[in-house]
Design an enzyme around this catalytic site. Sequence first.
Site, PDB file in Angstrom:
ATOM      1  N   LYS A 161       0.812  -1.224   0.000  1.00  0.00           N
ATOM      2  CA  LYS A 161       0.000   0.000   0.000  1.00  0.00           C
ATOM      3  C   LYS A 161       0.843   1.271   0.000  1.00  0.00           C
ATOM      4  CE  LYS A 161      -4.278  -1.623   0.121  1.00  0.00           C
ATOM      5  NZ  LYS A 161      -5.189  -1.376  -1.036  1.00  0.00           N
TER       6      LYS A 161
ATOM      7  N   GLU B 233      -9.573   6.176   3.343  1.00  0.00           N
ATOM      8  CA  GLU B 233     -10.398   5.083   3.853  1.00  0.00           C
ATOM      9  C   GLU B 233      -9.466   3.904   4.098  1.00  0.00           C
ATOM     10  OE1 GLU B 233      -9.846   5.482   0.665  1.00  0.00           O
ATOM     11  OE2 GLU B 233      -9.193   3.452   0.216  1.00  0.00           O
TER      12      GLU B 233
ATOM     13  N   SER C 253       1.579  -9.705  -1.152  1.00  0.00           N
ATOM     14  CA  SER C 253       1.254  -8.284  -0.989  1.00  0.00           C
ATOM     15  C   SER C 253       1.423  -7.757   0.435  1.00  0.00           C
ATOM     16  CB  SER C 253      -0.175  -8.036  -1.463  1.00  0.00           C
ATOM     17  OG  SER C 253      -1.074  -8.898  -0.806  1.00  0.00           O
TER      18      SER C 253
END
Lengths: 262, 395
Positions: free
Chosen positions: B89, B111, B377
């Site tokens: 991210k 968010e 990830s």
Amino acid sequence: MTKMNRISALFAEATEPILNVYTTAGYPHFEDTMTVLTALQEGGVDIIEIGMPYSDPVADGETIQQSNQASLDQGMSVAHLLTQLKDLRQTITVPVLLMGYINPVLQYGVEAFCAKCAAIGIDGLILPDLPMAEYEREYKAIFEAHGLFNIFLITPQTTDERIRHIDSVSKGFIYMVSSASTTGAKTGISADQEVYFSRIASMNLKNPRLIGFGISDHESFVKASKNASGAIIGSAFVKLIGQATNLKAEIVDFVQSIKGKI
Amino acid sequence: MSFQVDEQGYYGNFGGAFIPEMLYPNVEELRSRYLDIIADPVFQAEYDALLKDFVGRPTPLFKAERLSAKYNAKIYLKREDLCHTGAHKVNNTVGQILVAKRLGKNKIVAETGAGQHGVATATVCALMGMECIVYMGAIDIERQAPNVARMRMLGAQVVAAKSGSQTLKDATNEAMRHWINHPVDTHYIIGSVVGPHPYPDMVARFQSIISAEIRTQLQEKEGRDYPDYVIACVGGGSNAAGAFYHFLDEPRTALIAAEAAGKGVNSGHSAATTFLGKSGVLHGSKSLLMQTEDGQVIEPYSISAGLDYPGIGPMHAHLFESGRGKFYGITDEEALVAAVECSQLEGIIPALETAHALAVFEKLQAKPNEIVVVNLSGRGDKDLATYQNRLKLND
């Protein structure tokens, strides 16, 4: 030659500030839709805006979100609403708008939705998440074929150039959002907002304007109406009907008090 | 066929910018400037330096020998779990905070679902001295407590989204409402390849570093710069977008997406959008969406907070519709089994989201010489409570 859209006729003939009231369909109870509309008209409202409930209304604050969810929880849908409104024009003579988000309309089918709206006597649509570019590309022809006005919003951040363009595409009126906010987030009208109202008033747009967001009582209605043809009340009304014990009488009183008739 | 976004912001039939007028000035400013900002050499130098020295890139491409032996293929893990903050991210938040600075914004709203994007946003806000508000579903706040604490430690304000299903969808609604109410000084850092154009494209570009590195690393290790398969999990789809990006037009690479099938695709408790969704509009773009006949958004379910989303990025909807991508639905149980397997065969505890991608090996049937790259990830620390419960690790 079709007869003049009720919205155009209203603005052409109005001598006093126009009051548009938003109500959520099927709220407070599923079967209340027509009762609320009738009471609004009896109180002297000039335009009625019916909200088609949606699970994810991003432009709306808490009050309208909760009314949307309450209505959906009771089984409301676009199809149910259109059924509730099938005899609309036997009692309601004022202009009626449907407000909602684009996804339920897409799922119903844009063409079928517009045809149904025209058949029951809906005058226009407010679809806040249908952007102008998409409207012009895919929807304008369908809306116009069914005599439906699409009402666009402008905000304090909308550039003059874009306002001119919106004015050129609009029919009926332009919905002026009074401040950068979701519905019901702020109440009252500040001096800054009055500057914005008069700035837009001085642009000499071809369409009349109604001011919405933050209008909740007679005072804010009068202030807004000084620089526009009238104003729109949503959250304050939804709050009222959510708590009303005598729905019809309280709605009539509310409308008359906003207009300064009592 | 193109898999890149077109001038109007569409990937095939999906995309666009379905936003209320209140958001138009901000989104339009971003749309008209993001490509120039990203292309600016000064921006590039700053972005690259932060990825290298702050994030710790390039992340390794690790040959997973024991998984390879078990599944009889050459399996590589792209170690995004080793990024600072523990997931991919941060590649996007570093990029977007630099964009926000150039747009003259000093406040950030975001968010978050699993909390990884929230942590990555809070991290770059601390780094750049910007105010940070993160909306998170009330249910996710419960099940991802460590990430909530991390965000607060980093100085961010975490606000519970209490509407609807109280998960990622509702956190996104609340973040959009916050942006509507604070249009001048605030930039919205969306964490996935969702939202109105240009977000899906911008986020995909910032994540594309993943596949750029895979190409270089495979060239070194295997003498060719493409794999036979790239596998990634998809909620909104940002890590998949990054892992697929440089292979979109490489026909020799199969693009494999793992969606969360929850308790089973047809159980009524699922988030497998390509199996259950149809075309619709949510959060500013047209894409595949889990919805009722009336167009109301269906509340999804997954054991993994990061995949618990009723939609999918428009790029992925296009990959699905065009057949360029192949989508698998992975259940909670399958993901848990894969998480244990990766932990015990390779010594890497994966995030629950990532575990969905790892569960694809079982279904893929790759040939012995084929190269399979899985985007690892995120790391599993944040999911320990779920692992402890479901795997009875304390008994």
